[in-house]
Every structure is written in structure tokens, then in C-alpha cells.
Scaffold this motif. Structure first.
Motif, PDB file in Angstrom:
ATOM      1  N   ARG A 220       0.843  -1.196   0.000  1.00 26.94           N
ATOM      2  CA  ARG A 220       0.000   0.000   0.000  1.00 26.94           C
ATOM      3  C   ARG A 220       0.878   1.245   0.000  1.00 26.94           C
ATOM      4  N   LEU A 221       0.771   2.052  -1.049  1.00 27.46           N
ATOM      5  CA  LEU A 221       1.627   3.233  -1.192  1.00 27.46           C
ATOM      6  C   LEU A 221       0.885   4.531  -0.870  1.00 27.46           C
ATOM      7  N   GLU A 222      -0.320   4.705  -1.379  1.00 27.86           N
ATOM      8  CA  GLU A 222      -1.145   5.895  -1.131  1.00 27.86           C
ATOM      9  C   GLU A 222      -0.379   7.198  -1.388  1.00 27.86           C
ATOM     10  N   PRO A 223      -0.038   7.491  -2.644  1.00 26.53           N
ATOM     11  CA  PRO A 223       0.727   8.697  -2.956  1.00 26.53           C
ATOM     12  C   PRO A 223       0.027   9.995  -2.566  1.00 26.53           C
ATOM     13  N   GLU A 224      -1.307  10.019  -2.658  1.00 21.42           N
ATOM     14  CA  GLU A 224      -2.018  11.242  -2.283  1.00 21.42           C
ATOM     15  C   GLU A 224      -1.812  11.556  -0.804  1.00 21.42           C
ATOM     16  N   ALA A 225      -1.912  10.524   0.038  1.00 19.97           N
ATOM     17  CA  ALA A 225      -1.702  10.722   1.475  1.00 19.97           C
ATOM     18  C   ALA A 225      -0.256  11.108   1.760  1.00 19.97           C
TER      19      ALA A 225
ATOM     20  N   THR B  19      21.843  12.611  -2.211  1.00 14.86           N
ATOM     21  CA  THR B  19      22.797  11.524  -2.452  1.00 14.86           C
ATOM     22  C   THR B  19      22.540  10.345  -1.526  1.00 14.86           C
ATOM     23  N   ILE B  20      22.357  10.632  -0.239  1.00 12.57           N
ATOM     24  CA  ILE B  20      22.147   9.565   0.752  1.00 12.57           C
ATOM     25  C   ILE B  20      20.872   8.791   0.456  1.00 12.57           C
ATOM     26  N   LEU B  21      19.785   9.513   0.208  1.00 12.88           N
ATOM     27  CA  LEU B  21      18.500   8.839  -0.009  1.00 12.88           C
ATOM     28  C   LEU B  21      18.463   8.102  -1.348  1.00 12.88           C
ATOM     29  N   GLU B  22      19.079   8.669  -2.378  1.00 16.09           N
ATOM     30  CA  GLU B  22      19.086   8.009  -3.678  1.00 16.09           C
ATOM     31  C   GLU B  22      19.927   6.739  -3.665  1.00 16.09           C
ATOM     32  N   VAL B  23      21.026   6.752  -2.896  1.00 14.84           N
ATOM     33  CA  VAL B  23      21.826   5.533  -2.759  1.00 14.84           C
ATOM     34  C   VAL B  23      20.995   4.429  -2.103  1.00 14.84           C
TER      35      VAL B  23
ATOM     36  N   GLN C 207       7.218   1.299  -6.294  1.00 16.12           N
ATOM     37  CA  GLN C 207       7.763   1.649  -4.987  1.00 16.12           C
ATOM     38  C   GLN C 207       8.901   2.658  -5.125  1.00 16.12           C
ATOM     39  N   SER C 208       9.752   2.461  -6.129  1.00 15.12           N
ATOM     40  CA  SER C 208      10.868   3.389  -6.346  1.00 15.12           C
ATOM     41  C   SER C 208      10.360   4.769  -6.743  1.00 15.12           C
ATOM     42  N   ALA C 209       9.311   4.808  -7.570  1.00 15.61           N
ATOM     43  CA  ALA C 209       8.722   6.086  -7.952  1.00 15.61           C
ATOM     44  C   ALA C 209       8.152   6.804  -6.730  1.00 15.61           C
ATOM     45  N   HIS C 210       7.560   6.020  -5.835  1.00 14.98           N
ATOM     46  CA  HIS C 210       7.006   6.600  -4.605  1.00 14.98           C
ATOM     47  C   HIS C 210       8.121   7.184  -3.739  1.00 14.98           C
ATOM     48  N   ARG C 211       9.218   6.447  -3.598  1.00 13.77           N
ATOM     49  CA  ARG C 211      10.354   6.952  -2.810  1.00 13.77           C
ATOM     50  C   ARG C 211      10.994   8.159  -3.496  1.00 13.77           C
ATOM     51  N   GLU C 212      11.013   8.160  -4.820  1.00 13.69           N
ATOM     52  CA  GLU C 212      11.551   9.303  -5.557  1.00 13.69           C
ATOM     53  C   GLU C 212      10.743  10.561  -5.241  1.00 13.69           C
ATOM     54  N   MET C 213       9.419  10.389  -5.142  1.00 15.92           N
ATOM     55  CA  MET C 213       8.560  11.514  -4.783  1.00 15.92           C
ATOM     56  C   MET C 213       8.876  12.013  -3.376  1.00 15.92           C
ATOM     57  N   ILE C 214       9.112  11.087  -2.452  1.00 15.00           N
ATOM     58  CA  ILE C 214       9.461  11.477  -1.083  1.00 15.00           C
ATOM     59  C   ILE C 214      10.778  12.238  -1.065  1.00 15.00           C
ATOM     60  N   VAL C 215      11.759  11.756  -1.819  1.00 17.34           N
ATOM     61  CA  VAL C 215      13.059  12.439  -1.893  1.00 17.34           C
ATOM     62  C   VAL C 215      12.884  13.859  -2.407  1.00 17.34           C
ATOM     63  N   GLU C 216      12.096  14.002  -3.462  1.00 13.81           N
ATOM     64  CA  GLU C 216      11.887  15.331  -4.050  1.00 13.81           C
ATOM     65  C   GLU C 216      11.209  16.255  -3.050  1.00 13.81           C
ATOM     66  N   GLY C 217      10.255  15.726  -2.300  1.00 11.53           N
ATOM     67  CA  GLY C 217       9.572  16.541  -1.302  1.00 11.53           C
ATOM     68  C   GLY C 217      10.506  16.971  -0.190  1.00 11.53           C
ATOM     69  N   ILE C 218      11.344  16.066   0.288  1.00 11.48           N
ATOM     70  CA  ILE C 218      12.265  16.378   1.381  1.00 11.48           C
ATOM     71  C   ILE C 218      13.313  17.390   0.927  1.00 11.48           C
ATOM     72  N   ILE C 219      13.801  17.232  -0.297  1.00 11.44           N
ATOM     73  CA  ILE C 219      14.770  18.197  -0.835  1.00 11.44           C
ATOM     74  C   ILE C 219      14.133  19.581  -0.954  1.00 11.44           C
ATOM     75  N   SER C 220      12.881  19.616  -1.392  1.00 10.63           N
ATOM     76  CA  SER C 220      12.178  20.897  -1.526  1.00 10.63           C
ATOM     77  C   SER C 220      12.028  21.577  -0.171  1.00 10.63           C
TER      78      SER C 220
ATOM     79  N   GLY D  90       2.653  16.025  -9.799  1.00  7.03           N
ATOM     80  CA  GLY D  90       3.065  15.498 -11.085  1.00  7.03           C
ATOM     81  C   GLY D  90       3.345  14.000 -11.042  1.00  7.03           C
ATOM     82  N   TYR D  91       3.700  13.476  -9.857  1.00  8.87           N
ATOM     83  CA  TYR D  91       3.959  12.056  -9.725  1.00  8.87           C
ATOM     84  C   TYR D  91       2.683  11.220  -9.779  1.00  8.87           C
ATOM     85  N   LEU D  92       1.550  11.849  -9.589  1.00  6.43           N
ATOM     86  CA  LEU D  92       0.288  11.108  -9.594  1.00  6.43           C
ATOM     87  C   LEU D  92      -0.121  10.707 -11.009  1.00  6.43           C
ATOM     88  N   GLN D  93       0.560  11.263 -12.018  1.00  6.63           N
ATOM     89  CA  GLN D  93       0.209  10.963 -13.384  1.00  6.63           C
ATOM     90  C   GLN D  93       0.764   9.616 -13.841  1.00  6.63           C
ATOM     91  N   ARG D  94       1.609   8.978 -13.007  1.00 11.74           N
ATOM     92  CA  ARG D  94       2.229   7.707 -13.420  1.00 11.74           C
ATOM     93  C   ARG D  94       1.221   6.574 -13.331  1.00 11.74           C
TER      94      ARG D  94
END
Length: 247
Positions: free
Chosen positions: A71-76, A126-130, A214-227, A243-247
Motif C-alpha cells: 500500500r503506497l497511497e501517494p495522495e496521502a 545523495t544519501i536517499l538516492e543511494v 515503490q521506487s517512484a514513490h520513494r523518488e517523490m518522497i526524496v523530491e519533497g524532502i529536498i524541496s 506530477g507524480y500522480l500521473q504515473r
């Protein structure tokens, strides 16, 4: 529950067993203990030879994902990230410390802790992407275990068929045993081809898709944290992440 996987497996079984009955052979004709041992155990043995123990164990841990998707729930998640950004904007990054302690997702928790520690945005990325890349690679290797089984199974089916025909050749003097012997030999071929194309390969592809999601979901989290680390406006962060919800 992934309803498409359930429908797919059900239709696969109906196709095999229903086709056998329609052809007049009967379901009993599909069972042969020797063929099962040669094809299925032989396929598992081949997969074991090529796979590290940790990867093989991981493969069977993620196997339920074929039927029950994580369960990923990108909106939440977006809503949660926006909330983090609002807290950081009002109280500073240290205000996220209590949220980091309460966070249940390990990946998000690590990102929040990096924010609280004042880590530079580039270092956070770098840390999160690794970590994200390492986990994706490990899970993909696990999914490929079933792909390899799908490759080996048809070959093992041929091996089983040849071994069955060898047994038939040894009984040429007894015509009454030839028909049953030849039929049993071809059961091994059915096991190999059917298990590969109806189960092993589709399961591998479904797992790979799940891992990518799952990787796309984590990528969204990384982008949010960086922002958040860069001090972006919460509204802009929300717009960007949608924009990630379009996947």
C-alpha cells in the motif's frame, strides 16, 4: 488485493484443465510424479545454483506482492510532505524532530532525520538516492529469480520428455505400454512450458512493476524532502509532487 492477478491465475488454470477435459484426456492425464520432480524440482535447483541465498529468500518474501500489492497511497504521502513543509516553515527544521520520531515509514523517517540534522540538500539527495537505488536493485534481483525459473522450466520440460521417451524405447516389445509412456513423456513438456509462461514469467514481470512503483514513490518522497530543505513554499511543493500522480 490485486484482482487482475487472481483473474489471471484462475484463467490460466481453467485454460489448462478445461482444455484437457475438452480434448478428452481428463484431468488425471496431467498428473505425473516423475515429470513433476524433473521439471519443478529441477527448475528450483537451477535457480538455486545461480542465486545468492539472501536474494533467493527475498524472492519468496516478495512473492505475495503478486496478489497483494504494497500500500503506497501517494495522495496521502503528498499531504504528509506538505504538512512537514508547513511545520518547517513555521518552526524551522528542528520542528520536524517530533514528526521524525513518530514516522513509521523507515525511508521517510531517515529523510526527516537528515532534515533535522541540518544536512545539505545535495547530501540528502545523495544519501536517499543511494538507499533507494540499493533497495530497488536488491528487490529486482529477487524478482529475476522467477524470471530465471521461467527460462529454465521449458528446458527441464524437454529433459523430462526425453527421459520419458527413453523409458518408452525400453518397452518397445510391449505395445500396450507405449501409449501411456508417450503421454507421460509429454506431460513433462506441458509442466515446463505452462509453468514458465503462465506463472514464473508473469509473476516476475508483476514484481518488477511493483518494485518500480515503490521506487517512484520513494523518488517523490526524496523530491519533497529536498524541496523542504531548500525552503520552497508548501503550495509549490504540493504542485510539484502532484506530477507524480500521473504515473
Amino acid at each position: 488485493m490485486d484482482i487482475l492477478s487472481l483473474i489471471g491465475v484462475t484463467l490460466a488454470l481453467v485454460a489448462v484443465f478445461g482444455g484437457t477435459i475438452a480434448k478428452g484426456s481428463g484431468i488425471a492425464a496431467l498428473w505425473n510424479g516423475a515429470a513433476f520432480v524433473i521439471v519443478i524440482l529441477g527448475t528450483i535447483a537451477a535457480a538455486l545454483v545461480q542465486t545468492r541465498p539472501a536474494v533467493f529468500m527475498r524472492a519468496f518474501r516478495i512473492l505475495p506482492w503478486v496478489f497483494v500489492q504494497p500500500r503506497l497511497e501517494p495522495e496521502a504521502t503528498i499531504e504528509k510532505i506538505v504538512n512537514w513543509s508547513q511545520v518547517a516553515r513555521k518552526e524551522g527544521l528542528l520542528g520536524l524532530e517530533s514528526l521524525a520520531e513518530e514516522e513509521t515509514d523507515v525511508f521517510s523517517k531517515k529523510g526527516l532525520q537528515l532534515l533535522v540534522d541540518g544536512t545539505e540538500p545535495d547530501n540528502i539527495r545523495t544519501i536517499l538516492e543511494v538507499e533507494m537505488s540499493t533497495k530497488e536493485d536488491f528487490d529486482t534481483q529477487a524478482a529475476k529469480v522467477f524470471e530465471s525459473m521461467g527460462i529454465y522450466a521449458p528446458t527441464m520440460g524437454i529433459v523430462g520428455a526425453v527421459m520419458g521417451l527413453m523409458a518408452v524405447m525400453q518397452n518397445l516389445a510391449d505395445p500396450s505400454r507405449l501409449g501411456a509412456g508417450i503421454a507421460a513423456a509429454f506431460v513433462a513438456t506441458i509442466y515446463g512450458i505452462a509453468s514458465a509462461n503462465l506463472f514464473f514469467l508473469p509473476m516476475s514481470n508483476k514484481l518488477k512493476t511493483t518494485i518500480q512503483n515503490q521506487s517512484a514513490h520513494r523518488e517523490m518522497i526524496v523530491e519533497g524532502i529536498i524541496s523542504i530543505a531548500e525552503g520552497e513554499n508548501p503550495r509549490n511543493i504540493e504542485t510539484k509532487l502532484q506530477g507524480y500522480l500521473q504515473r
